[in-house]
Design a protein around this motif. Structure first.
Motif, short mmCIF file in Angstrom:
data_model
loop_
_atom_site.label_atom_id
_atom_site.label_comp_id
_atom_site.label_asym_id
_atom_site.label_seq_id
_atom_site.Cartn_x
_atom_site.Cartn_y
_atom_site.Cartn_z
N SER A 196 0.84 -1.20 0.00
CA SER A 196 0.00 0.00 0.00
C SER A 196 0.87 1.25 0.00
O SER A 196 2.03 1.23 0.45
CB SER A 196 -0.89 0.03 1.24
OG SER A 196 -1.78 -1.07 1.27
N ARG B 167 0.23 5.77 0.35
CA ARG B 167 -0.69 6.90 0.50
C ARG B 167 -0.04 8.13 -0.09
O ARG B 167 1.01 8.57 0.38
CB ARG B 167 -1.03 7.14 1.97
CG ARG B 167 -2.09 8.21 2.19
CD ARG B 167 -2.44 8.31 3.65
NE ARG B 167 -3.60 9.15 3.92
CZ ARG B 167 -3.56 10.27 4.62
NH1 ARG B 167 -2.42 10.70 5.12
NH2 ARG B 167 -4.67 10.97 4.83
N ARG C 129 -9.87 -0.62 -4.47
CA ARG C 129 -8.48 -0.67 -4.00
C ARG C 129 -7.97 0.71 -3.61
O ARG C 129 -7.15 0.84 -2.71
CB ARG C 129 -7.56 -1.24 -5.07
CG ARG C 129 -7.86 -2.67 -5.47
CD ARG C 129 -6.77 -3.24 -6.37
NE ARG C 129 -6.62 -2.48 -7.61
CZ ARG C 129 -5.48 -1.88 -7.98
NH1 ARG C 129 -4.41 -1.96 -7.24
NH2 ARG C 129 -5.43 -1.22 -9.12
N GLN D 194 -5.27 6.91 -1.01
CA GLN D 194 -4.83 5.67 -0.38
C GLN D 194 -4.91 4.56 -1.42
O GLN D 194 -5.98 4.32 -1.98
CB GLN D 194 -5.72 5.33 0.81
CG GLN D 194 -5.38 4.02 1.50
CD GLN D 194 -4.03 4.06 2.19
OE1 GLN D 194 -3.68 5.05 2.84
NE2 GLN D 194 -3.27 2.98 2.06
N ASN E 70 -4.23 0.57 -2.15
CA ASN E 70 -4.02 -0.74 -1.55
C ASN E 70 -3.91 -1.81 -2.62
O ASN E 70 -4.36 -1.63 -3.76
CB ASN E 70 -5.18 -1.07 -0.61
CG ASN E 70 -5.32 -0.06 0.51
OD1 ASN E 70 -4.34 0.42 1.07
ND2 ASN E 70 -6.56 0.27 0.85
#
Length: 122
Positions: free
Chosen positions: A17, A19, A67, A82, A84
């Motif tokens: 992940s 951000r 996602r 974000q 993922n």
């Protein structure tokens, strides 16, 4: 004028992940639509997500919905992405943009950051 500066990109592995952040300066963007686009060299810039001033979000591509999540903090004059379960197809330069209207068309966005590179290795 609005200046946008992205941060948070980097090299990650499949499934990780990240951000991304984008901070605006010059004026408040609290009433702007804020968006993320991405571009792979030699291809068209692709719309990833947008969030209008009410907080409503738009995710037009099946490849990211579920996602990726866009959010904003008007007090910080910022927008976030974000990401993922990243995969190699997410590798691109990610740009944030601001517009005074709601659109998924990059031509409607008046202000752009310089981009942040996201590289996903398998």
């Amino acid at each position: 004028q609005v200046q946008l500066v992205e941060s948070g990109g980097g090299l990650v592995q499949t499934g990780d992940s990240l951000r991304l952040s984008c901070v605006a300066s010059g004026r408040s963007v609290s009433r702007y639509t804020l968006a993320w686009f991405r571009q792979v060299p030699g291809t068209e810039r692709e719309f990833v997500a947008a969030i209008i001033w009410t907080g409503h979000t738009i995710y037009p591509t099946d490849s990211v919905e579920g996602r990726f999540a866009i959010s904003r903090d008007n007090a910080k004059n910022a927008v976030f992405l974000q990401m993922n379960r990243l995969n190699s197809e997410d590798t691109a330069v990610y740009y944030c943009a601001a517009a005074q209207s709601t659109s998924t068309d990059q031509a409607m966005y008046n202000y752009w950051g310089r981009g942040t590179q996201v590289t996903v290795s398998s």
